[in-house]
Design an enzyme around this catalytic site. Structure first.
Site, mmCIF file in Angstrom:
data_model
loop_
_atom_site.group_PDB
_atom_site.id
_atom_site.type_symbol
_atom_site.label_atom_id
_atom_site.label_comp_id
_atom_site.label_asym_id
_atom_site.label_seq_id
_atom_site.Cartn_x
_atom_site.Cartn_y
_atom_site.Cartn_z
ATOM 1 N N HIS A 11 0.831 -1.203 0.000
ATOM 2 C CA HIS A 11 0.000 0.000 0.000
ATOM 3 C C HIS A 11 0.867 1.256 0.000
ATOM 4 O O HIS A 11 2.039 1.233 0.410
ATOM 5 C CB HIS A 11 -0.927 0.016 1.214
ATOM 6 C CG HIS A 11 -0.194 0.065 2.524
ATOM 7 N ND1 HIS A 11 0.347 1.234 3.043
ATOM 8 C CD2 HIS A 11 0.109 -0.917 3.418
ATOM 9 C CE1 HIS A 11 0.937 0.971 4.186
ATOM 10 N NE2 HIS A 11 0.815 -0.320 4.444
ATOM 11 N N GLU A 84 -2.198 -6.861 7.406
ATOM 12 C CA GLU A 84 -0.880 -6.860 8.018
ATOM 13 C C GLU A 84 -0.871 -7.774 9.248
ATOM 14 O O GLU A 84 -1.925 -8.150 9.781
ATOM 15 C CB GLU A 84 -0.509 -5.422 8.410
ATOM 16 C CG GLU A 84 0.846 -5.238 9.055
ATOM 17 C CD GLU A 84 2.010 -5.693 8.194
ATOM 18 O OE1 GLU A 84 2.248 -6.923 8.141
ATOM 19 O OE2 GLU A 84 2.692 -4.832 7.594
#
Length: 200
Positions: A11, A84
Protein backbone atom coordinates in the site's frame (compact mmCIF):
# COMPACT_ATOMS: atom_id res chain seq x y z
CA UNK A 1 -4.98 -25.75 -14.16
CA UNK A 2 -3.83 -22.55 -15.94
CA UNK A 3 -1.38 -20.48 -13.95
CA UNK A 4 -2.37 -17.34 -12.09
CA UNK A 5 0.15 -14.51 -11.87
CA UNK A 6 0.00 -12.28 -8.79
CA UNK A 7 1.71 -8.91 -8.62
CA UNK A 8 2.20 -8.00 -4.96
CA UNK A 9 2.18 -4.28 -4.19
CA UNK A 10 2.61 -2.67 -0.80
CA UNK A 11 0.00 0.00 0.00
CA UNK A 12 1.02 3.64 -0.42
CA UNK A 13 2.86 5.20 2.54
CA UNK A 14 0.78 6.42 5.47
CA UNK A 15 1.33 9.11 8.07
CA UNK A 16 2.11 6.42 10.63
CA UNK A 17 4.69 4.86 8.32
CA UNK A 18 6.62 8.11 8.32
CA UNK A 19 6.21 8.43 12.08
CA UNK A 20 7.51 4.86 12.57
CA UNK A 21 4.34 3.95 14.43
CA UNK A 22 3.04 0.38 14.44
CA UNK A 23 -0.21 -0.01 12.51
CA UNK A 24 -0.92 -3.73 12.45
CA UNK A 25 -4.70 -4.02 12.07
CA UNK A 26 -5.23 -0.33 12.89
CA UNK A 27 -5.22 2.33 10.22
CA UNK A 28 -3.71 5.70 9.42
CA UNK A 29 -4.40 8.13 6.59
CA UNK A 30 -2.28 7.91 3.47
CA UNK A 31 0.48 10.51 3.44
CA UNK A 32 -0.30 13.60 1.31
CA UNK A 33 2.18 12.63 -1.41
CA UNK A 34 0.80 9.09 -1.72
CA UNK A 35 -2.04 9.92 -4.08
CA UNK A 36 0.29 11.46 -6.66
CA UNK A 37 2.66 8.49 -6.32
CA UNK A 38 -0.14 6.00 -7.02
CA UNK A 39 -1.60 8.09 -9.82
CA UNK A 40 1.80 8.01 -11.53
CA UNK A 41 2.12 4.24 -11.04
CA UNK A 42 -1.34 3.32 -12.36
CA UNK A 43 -0.63 3.81 -16.11
CA UNK A 44 2.39 1.52 -15.82
CA UNK A 45 0.38 -1.17 -14.05
CA UNK A 46 -2.12 -1.01 -16.90
CA UNK A 47 0.51 -2.68 -19.11
CA UNK A 48 0.55 -5.86 -17.01
CA UNK A 49 -2.70 -7.25 -18.44
CA UNK A 50 -4.44 -7.27 -15.07
CA UNK A 51 -7.90 -8.79 -14.70
CA UNK A 52 -8.66 -8.00 -11.05
CA UNK A 53 -7.44 -6.25 -7.91
CA UNK A 54 -7.26 -8.32 -4.73
CA UNK A 55 -6.81 -6.12 -1.66
CA UNK A 56 -6.47 -6.29 2.08
CA UNK A 57 -9.62 -4.93 3.69
CA UNK A 58 -7.69 -2.42 5.83
CA UNK A 59 -8.24 1.23 4.93
CA UNK A 60 -4.72 2.02 3.74
CA UNK A 61 -4.78 -0.85 1.25
CA UNK A 62 -8.34 -0.08 0.10
CA UNK A 63 -7.44 3.58 -0.40
CA UNK A 64 -4.39 2.62 -2.46
CA UNK A 65 -6.44 0.23 -4.60
CA UNK A 66 -9.08 2.94 -5.07
CA UNK A 67 -6.57 5.48 -6.35
CA UNK A 68 -5.06 2.95 -8.77
CA UNK A 69 -8.49 1.86 -9.93
CA UNK A 70 -9.43 5.33 -11.11
CA UNK A 71 -7.20 4.40 -14.05
CA UNK A 72 -7.30 0.59 -14.08
CA UNK A 73 -11.09 0.20 -13.70
CA UNK A 74 -10.94 -3.43 -12.58
CA UNK A 75 -13.19 -5.51 -10.33
CA UNK A 76 -11.95 -5.45 -6.74
CA UNK A 77 -12.09 -8.21 -4.14
CA UNK A 78 -11.34 -7.48 -0.47
CA UNK A 79 -9.88 -10.25 1.68
CA UNK A 80 -9.23 -9.77 5.40
CA UNK A 81 -6.69 -12.62 5.29
CA UNK A 82 -4.36 -10.21 3.48
CA UNK A 83 -4.20 -7.84 6.46
CA UNK A 84 -0.88 -6.86 8.02
CA UNK A 85 0.45 -8.92 10.93
CA UNK A 86 -1.55 -8.40 14.11
CA UNK A 87 0.79 -6.63 16.54
CA UNK A 88 -1.30 -7.09 19.67
CA UNK A 89 -0.20 -4.84 22.54
CA UNK A 90 2.33 -3.06 20.32
CA UNK A 91 -0.37 -1.73 17.98
CA UNK A 92 -0.47 2.05 17.89
CA UNK A 93 2.89 2.44 19.64
CA UNK A 94 5.98 4.10 18.27
CA UNK A 95 8.83 1.67 17.64
CA UNK A 96 11.10 3.91 19.74
CA UNK A 97 8.85 3.37 22.78
CA UNK A 98 9.17 -0.42 22.78
CA UNK A 99 12.17 -1.56 24.86
CA UNK A 100 15.00 -2.61 22.59
CA UNK A 101 15.49 -5.94 24.34
CA UNK A 102 11.87 -6.85 23.63
CA UNK A 103 12.23 -6.05 19.94
CA UNK A 104 15.53 -7.94 19.67
CA UNK A 105 14.13 -11.00 21.43
CA UNK A 106 11.06 -11.02 19.18
CA UNK A 107 13.12 -10.63 15.99
CA UNK A 108 15.55 -13.38 17.07
CA UNK A 109 12.60 -15.80 17.00
CA UNK A 110 12.45 -15.58 13.19
CA UNK A 111 9.18 -17.05 11.96
CA UNK A 112 7.99 -17.20 15.56
CA UNK A 113 8.30 -13.40 15.97
CA UNK A 114 5.23 -12.81 18.10
CA UNK A 115 4.34 -9.41 19.59
CA UNK A 116 2.53 -9.76 22.94
CA UNK A 117 -1.12 -10.57 22.24
CA UNK A 118 -0.51 -10.59 18.47
CA UNK A 119 0.17 -13.26 15.88
CA UNK A 120 3.37 -14.87 14.62
CA UNK A 121 4.93 -14.35 11.22
CA UNK A 122 4.26 -18.04 10.57
CA UNK A 123 0.53 -17.57 11.25
CA UNK A 124 0.53 -14.50 9.00
CA UNK A 125 2.13 -16.45 6.17
CA UNK A 126 -0.38 -19.27 6.50
CA UNK A 127 -3.48 -17.10 6.21
CA UNK A 128 -2.04 -15.06 3.33
CA UNK A 129 -1.03 -18.11 1.33
CA UNK A 130 -4.54 -19.53 1.82
CA UNK A 131 -5.93 -16.27 0.42
CA UNK A 132 -3.69 -16.46 -2.66
CA UNK A 133 -4.50 -20.12 -3.25
CA UNK A 134 -8.23 -19.38 -3.14
CA UNK A 135 -7.76 -16.40 -5.45
CA UNK A 136 -5.75 -18.55 -7.87
CA UNK A 137 -8.64 -20.98 -8.21
CA UNK A 138 -11.08 -18.12 -8.79
CA UNK A 139 -8.80 -16.38 -11.31
CA UNK A 140 -7.11 -19.22 -13.17
CA UNK A 141 -5.20 -18.01 -16.21
CA UNK A 142 -5.37 -14.35 -15.17
CA UNK A 143 -3.05 -11.67 -13.83
CA UNK A 144 -4.08 -10.22 -10.48
CA UNK A 145 -2.80 -7.15 -8.63
CA UNK A 146 -2.59 -7.77 -4.88
CA UNK A 147 -2.56 -4.60 -2.76
CA UNK A 148 -1.38 -5.56 0.69
CA UNK A 149 1.22 -4.84 3.39
CA UNK A 150 4.97 -5.07 3.84
CA UNK A 151 4.69 -7.84 6.42
CA UNK A 152 2.50 -9.89 4.09
CA UNK A 153 4.86 -9.54 1.14
CA UNK A 154 7.90 -10.42 3.23
CA UNK A 155 6.23 -13.44 4.81
CA UNK A 156 5.15 -14.89 1.46
CA UNK A 157 8.44 -14.30 -0.34
CA UNK A 158 10.76 -15.21 2.56
CA UNK A 159 8.94 -18.52 2.87
CA UNK A 160 9.30 -19.21 -0.85
CA UNK A 161 12.99 -18.21 -0.67
CA UNK A 162 13.59 -20.55 2.27
CA UNK A 163 14.60 -17.71 4.58
CA UNK A 164 14.78 -18.07 8.37
CA UNK A 165 13.46 -14.49 8.72
CA UNK A 166 16.27 -13.46 11.06
CA UNK A 167 17.54 -9.88 11.43
CA UNK A 168 21.09 -10.66 10.18
CA UNK A 169 19.87 -11.95 6.79
CA UNK A 170 20.64 -9.58 3.90
CA UNK A 171 17.70 -8.03 2.08
CA UNK A 172 16.44 -10.22 -0.75
CA UNK A 173 14.13 -7.71 -2.45
CA UNK A 174 12.66 -4.24 -2.11
CA UNK A 175 9.24 -4.51 -0.38
CA UNK A 176 8.24 -1.15 -1.89
CA UNK A 177 8.57 -2.53 -5.43
CA UNK A 178 6.28 -4.87 -7.33
CA UNK A 179 6.88 -8.59 -6.65
CA UNK A 180 5.59 -11.41 -8.83
CA UNK A 181 4.31 -14.72 -7.47
CA UNK A 182 2.91 -17.47 -9.69
CA UNK A 183 0.35 -20.10 -8.71
CA UNK A 184 -0.02 -23.27 -10.74
CA UNK A 185 -1.65 -26.52 -9.66
CA UNK A 186 -1.96 -25.23 -6.11
CA UNK A 187 1.75 -24.42 -5.78
CA UNK A 188 3.12 -20.91 -5.25
CA UNK A 189 6.50 -19.97 -6.73
CA UNK A 190 8.38 -16.73 -7.24
CA UNK A 191 8.00 -15.36 -10.75
CA UNK A 192 10.25 -12.31 -10.48
CA UNK A 193 11.51 -9.93 -7.80
CA UNK A 194 11.54 -6.12 -7.98
CA UNK A 195 9.43 -6.06 -11.15
CA UNK A 196 9.53 -2.88 -13.22
CA UNK A 197 6.09 -2.33 -14.80
CA UNK A 198 6.24 -1.34 -18.47
CA UNK A 199 6.23 2.32 -19.44
CA UNK A 200 2.75 3.57 -20.45
Amino acid sequence: MPRTVFYLLRHAPTLWNFEKRIQGHWDSELAPESQAKMEALAPRLAGLGLARILSSDLGRAKSTAGILNLRLRLPVTLDKRLREQHYGEWTGKYWRDIPGEQVRAAEAAGWNFHPPGGESRSDLRGRCEHALNDAARANAGRNVLVVTHQGVIKAILYHLLGRAYLPDEPAAFDPDKLQQVVSQNGVLTIGALDVEPPAP
